[in-house]
Design a protein around this motif. Structure first.
Motif, PDB file in Angstrom:
ATOM      1  N   PHE A   1      34.769  75.600  18.298  1.00 36.40           N
ATOM      2  CA  PHE A   1      34.690  74.977  19.604  1.00 36.40           C
ATOM      3  C   PHE A   1      33.285  74.505  20.023  1.00 36.40           C
ATOM      4  O   PHE A   1      32.792  73.320  20.349  1.00 36.40           O
ATOM      5  CB  PHE A   1      35.226  75.527  20.539  1.00 36.40           C
ATOM      6  N   PHE A   2      32.371  75.476  19.993  1.00 32.85           N
ATOM      7  CA  PHE A   2      30.966  75.113  20.488  1.00 32.85           C
ATOM      8  C   PHE A   2      30.455  74.282  19.414  1.00 32.85           C
ATOM      9  O   PHE A   2      29.582  73.225  19.600  1.00 32.85           O
ATOM     10  CB  PHE A   2      30.317  76.576  20.517  1.00 32.85           C
ATOM     11  N   TYR A   3      30.643  74.401  18.152  1.00 32.18           N
ATOM     12  CA  TYR A   3      30.112  73.694  17.002  1.00 32.18           C
ATOM     13  C   TYR A   3      30.532  72.051  17.063  1.00 32.18           C
ATOM     14  O   TYR A   3      29.702  71.020  16.769  1.00 32.18           O
ATOM     15  CB  TYR A   3      30.442  74.200  15.700  1.00 32.18           C
ATOM     16  N   PHE A   4      31.850  71.970  17.339  1.00 35.38           N
ATOM     17  CA  PHE A   4      32.395  70.731  17.184  1.00 35.38           C
ATOM     18  C   PHE A   4      32.729  69.917  18.365  1.00 35.38           C
ATOM     19  O   PHE A   4      32.764  68.800  18.367  1.00 35.38           O
ATOM     20  CB  PHE A   4      33.680  70.724  16.476  1.00 35.38           C
ATOM     21  N   VAL A   5      32.495  70.650  19.505  1.00 29.15           N
ATOM     22  CA  VAL A   5      33.043  70.121  20.832  1.00 29.15           C
ATOM     23  C   VAL A   5      31.718  69.971  21.750  1.00 29.15           C
ATOM     24  O   VAL A   5      31.812  68.796  22.387  1.00 29.15           O
ATOM     25  CB  VAL A   5      34.184  70.690  21.534  1.00 29.15           C
ATOM     26  N   GLU A   6      30.907  70.855  21.967  1.00 31.01           N
ATOM     27  CA  GLU A   6      29.980  70.887  23.061  1.00 31.01           C
ATOM     28  C   GLU A   6      28.746  69.749  22.506  1.00 31.01           C
ATOM     29  O   GLU A   6      27.917  70.253  21.666  1.00 31.01           O
ATOM     30  CB  GLU A   6      29.413  72.567  23.209  1.00 31.01           C
ATOM     31  N   PRO A   7      28.554  68.900  23.260  1.00 31.54           N
ATOM     32  CA  PRO A   7      27.591  67.929  22.808  1.00 31.54           C
ATOM     33  C   PRO A   7      26.123  68.612  22.735  1.00 31.54           C
ATOM     34  O   PRO A   7      25.231  68.116  21.889  1.00 31.54           O
ATOM     35  CB  PRO A   7      27.420  66.769  24.060  1.00 31.54           C
ATOM     36  N   THR A   8      25.623  69.383  23.937  1.00 31.70           N
ATOM     37  CA  THR A   8      24.465  70.331  23.772  1.00 31.70           C
ATOM     38  C   THR A   8      24.171  70.765  22.630  1.00 31.70           C
ATOM     39  O   THR A   8      22.992  70.955  22.128  1.00 31.70           O
ATOM     40  CB  THR A   8      24.508  71.128  25.077  1.00 31.70           C
TER      41      THR A   8
ATOM     42  N   MET B  75      34.397  73.197  27.612  1.00 29.64           N
ATOM     43  CA  MET B  75      33.636  74.268  27.021  1.00 29.64           C
ATOM     44  C   MET B  75      33.122  75.504  28.109  1.00 29.64           C
ATOM     45  O   MET B  75      33.014  76.544  28.046  1.00 29.64           O
ATOM     46  CB  MET B  75      32.230  73.870  26.268  1.00 29.64           C
ATOM     47  N   ILE B  76      33.342  75.040  29.287  1.00 30.44           N
ATOM     48  CA  ILE B  76      33.106  75.904  30.285  1.00 30.44           C
ATOM     49  C   ILE B  76      34.405  76.658  30.381  1.00 30.44           C
ATOM     50  O   ILE B  76      34.389  78.085  30.505  1.00 30.44           O
ATOM     51  CB  ILE B  76      32.964  75.156  31.853  1.00 30.44           C
ATOM     52  N   LEU B  77      35.517  76.366  30.186  1.00 25.08           N
ATOM     53  CA  LEU B  77      36.717  76.750  30.437  1.00 25.08           C
ATOM     54  C   LEU B  77      36.948  77.726  29.076  1.00 25.08           C
ATOM     55  O   LEU B  77      37.354  78.945  29.139  1.00 25.08           O
ATOM     56  CB  LEU B  77      37.943  75.854  30.241  1.00 25.08           C
ATOM     57  N   ILE B  78      36.578  77.309  27.734  1.00 21.41           N
ATOM     58  CA  ILE B  78      36.510  78.096  26.720  1.00 21.41           C
ATOM     59  C   ILE B  78      35.744  79.478  26.839  1.00 21.41           C
ATOM     60  O   ILE B  78      35.959  80.505  26.481  1.00 21.41           O
ATOM     61  CB  ILE B  78      36.072  77.479  25.386  1.00 21.41           C
ATOM     62  N   THR B  79      34.482  79.121  27.470  1.00 17.10           N
ATOM     63  CA  THR B  79      33.620  80.526  27.677  1.00 17.10           C
ATOM     64  C   THR B  79      34.118  81.335  28.641  1.00 17.10           C
ATOM     65  O   THR B  79      34.096  82.677  28.531  1.00 17.10           O
ATOM     66  CB  THR B  79      32.318  79.970  28.466  1.00 17.10           C
ATOM     67  N   VAL B  80      34.891  80.835  29.599  1.00 21.33           N
ATOM     68  CA  VAL B  80      35.426  81.548  30.619  1.00 21.33           C
ATOM     69  C   VAL B  80      36.662  82.418  30.040  1.00 21.33           C
ATOM     70  O   VAL B  80      36.686  83.753  30.311  1.00 21.33           O
ATOM     71  CB  VAL B  80      36.170  80.641  31.885  1.00 21.33           C
TER      72      VAL B  80
ATOM     73  N   GLY C 269      24.855  75.463  32.047  1.00 17.13           N
ATOM     74  CA  GLY C 269      24.831  74.572  33.223  1.00 17.13           C
ATOM     75  C   GLY C 269      25.197  72.985  32.841  1.00 17.13           C
ATOM     76  O   GLY C 269      25.584  71.951  33.444  1.00 17.13           O
ATOM     77  N   THR C 270      24.891  72.759  31.626  1.00 19.40           N
ATOM     78  CA  THR C 270      24.966  71.577  31.006  1.00 19.40           C
ATOM     79  C   THR C 270      26.270  71.000  30.168  1.00 19.40           C
ATOM     80  O   THR C 270      26.373  70.092  29.848  1.00 19.40           O
ATOM     81  CB  THR C 270      23.659  71.026  30.202  1.00 19.40           C
ATOM     82  N   PHE C 271      27.114  72.212  30.153  1.00 20.26           N
ATOM     83  CA  PHE C 271      28.046  72.207  29.315  1.00 20.26           C
ATOM     84  C   PHE C 271      29.354  71.324  29.867  1.00 20.26           C
ATOM     85  O   PHE C 271      29.344  71.177  31.054  1.00 20.26           O
ATOM     86  CB  PHE C 271      29.067  73.712  29.210  1.00 20.26           C
ATOM     87  N   ILE C 272      30.121  70.521  29.150  1.00 24.58           N
ATOM     88  CA  ILE C 272      31.056  69.793  29.598  1.00 24.58           C
ATOM     89  C   ILE C 272      32.094  70.689  30.026  1.00 24.58           C
ATOM     90  O   ILE C 272      32.511  71.816  29.444  1.00 24.58           O
ATOM     91  CB  ILE C 272      31.723  68.929  28.449  1.00 24.58           C
TER      92      ILE C 272
END
Length: 451
Positions: free
Chosen positions: A253-260, A298-303, A292-295
């Protein structure tokens, strides 16, 4: 004076033996926090004046191995104050009474029933592992990994042009912090400047993963290496398999979804994606990109990753992989109409299922209550508050950047959440509400309940 001290000590020991194991853990960790707070309040340990509430917050965060901070550790405390913080998260990482009981074993080769009851409460061990072997594994393994981590950090920092003394201190501090999954850093921006430094990323990941795997897994694997006839416990197999799958899930998810992250070039993208998944899953709390810059997705995935956490009886926090496994096993067995609860072909004992379901319900309820309380007083987005609460209760230490701007009520709420997270939700509940069963309660008739 000596007689007075002796009588006071005798009364104190008698009081401690009258407490339940859960209450001993509650007051033990609370004592660590209060002593740490008093020490951090000493003016000669501070670079700048720090309030009592902030010192309490830092001490609680250290003992709970969380890593959330309301003030900069490097800018607020001198090297002695930083050393006190390091000692607190070292004690919090290896557990209450672990080191003292290890010393007791080294001298008398016996541990008292009182020590054993507390350790069995803090570290839920499978029947295949003896408490003596477990304690030796904790102390020796911790020492070996932290020394190895300090050496690797020293090599990595050497190329950054630091002085010998600065390099040595930073290496020791961050090695202990990483292994204890404490998340404390002497860099104000965390490790964001080292997003593409492979050695630093590897060192943190190695320490955090080996610490979060749990001392049960390490002890079990060590016994298997010594004696090939020793069978790895079901707990060890579950922890290794599920943690690997969840870390891979987060990485993708981090690799393909998070723009940062997917805007990074070359190997930095792979390294950053793995590191953020690892830091949430192991609850180490270090970051190489700004959360703080995450969409929002990805905030929800991290949670979710922080909510699950890692292995029981280790340095990591969260609800625990084994609890998730037990809840999933219950759901699967109910859907298939099976009476026995099984996972990977093994039947899970009902007493473990009761603990898992209770922990799941209590843990989720505390997250909901904590989030509700912060939404009453804090002027931040809902996802930032949910992230902060999940990080605090999971003793992770990641933040979207709101920690230092919380109100007095907000900081106090997070302090309580971090303390509960370190103690464990069920241990906290039993320490507060447990009581002896009365004769009247024993006579209560059983009734069926349709659910």
């Amino acid at each position: 004076m000596k007689n007075f001290i002796s009588r006071a000590n005798t009364k104190y020991l008698a009081l401690k033996r009258g407490w339940s194991p859960q209450q001993n853990l509650f007051y033990g960790f609370l004592t660590y926090i209060l002593l740490g707070t008093l020490l951090l309040c000493l003016p000669w340990l501070q670079k700048t004046s720090t309030s009592l509430l902030d010192n309490l917050f830092i001490a609680t965060s250290a003992v709970s191995t969380t890593g959330l901070v309301t003030v900069s550790v490097f800018d607020s405390y001198n090297i002695i104050g930083q050393g006190i913080i390091m000692l607190l998260f070292q004690l919090g990482g290896i557990g209450y009474l672990t080191f003292t009981t290890f010393m007791l074993l080294s001298t008398t080769r016996k541990i008292t029933p009182w020590h054993k009851s507390i350790l069995n409460t803090e570290f839920t061990l499978p029947n295949t592992i003896e408490i003596k072997d477990f304690l030796k594994s904790i102390v020796l393994y911790t020492l070996i990994m932290e020394v190895l981590g300090a050496i690797l950090f020293f090599i990595a920092f050497k190329s950054q042009g630091m002085s010998l003394g600065e390099n040595l201190w930073l290496s020791i501090f961050h090695s202990i912090s990483a292994f204890c999954t404490a998340g404390f850093s002497l860099f104000n921006s965390g490790f964001t400047e080292y997003v593409d430094n492979s050695l630093i990323n590897f060192t943190i990941s190695m320490l955090a993963i080996t610490g979060s795997l749990g001392f049960i897994v390490i002890t079990d694997v060590g016994m298997w290496i010594k004696n090939k006839s020793h069978k790895l416990s079901f707990t060890t197999k579950i922890v290794v398999v599920v943690s690997t799958l969840l870390m891979l899930f987060g990485f993708l998810f981090f690799y393909f979804v998070e723009p940062t992250i997917y805007n990074l070039e070359g190997s930095a993208r792979v390294t950053a994606a793995f590191f953020q998944s690892m830091t949430a899953m192991t609850t180490v709390g270090f970051n190489t990109v700004d959360f703080g810059t995450f969409i929002l997705p990805m905030i929800l995935i991290t949670v979710f990753l922080m909510y699950i956490g890692a292995s029981p009886s280790g340095t990591a926090g969260g609800m625990k992989i084994t609890t998730l496994t037990a809840v999933l096993a219950i759901m699967k067995s109910r859907l298939r109409g099976r009476k026995n609860i099984t996972f990977l072909g093994r039947r899970i004992p009902y007493e473990r299922l009761y603990v898992a379901t209770s922990s799941f319900i209590f843990y989720t309820s505390i997250i909901a209550i904590g989030t509700f309380l912060l939404t009453l007083t804090e002027d931040f987005s809902f996802e930032s508050i949910l992230f902060e609460v999940s990080s605090a209760l999971g003793t992770v230490g990641l933040s979207t950047g709101i920690t230092g701007n919380l109100s007095v009520f907000g900081k106090s709420t997070v302090i309580v959440l971090m303390f509960i997270g370190r103690l464990g939700v069920l241990t906290f509940g039993l320490a507060i509400w447990s009581k002896s069963i009365t004769a009247k309660e024993r006579e209560i008739l059983k009734e069926d309940l349709a659910v």
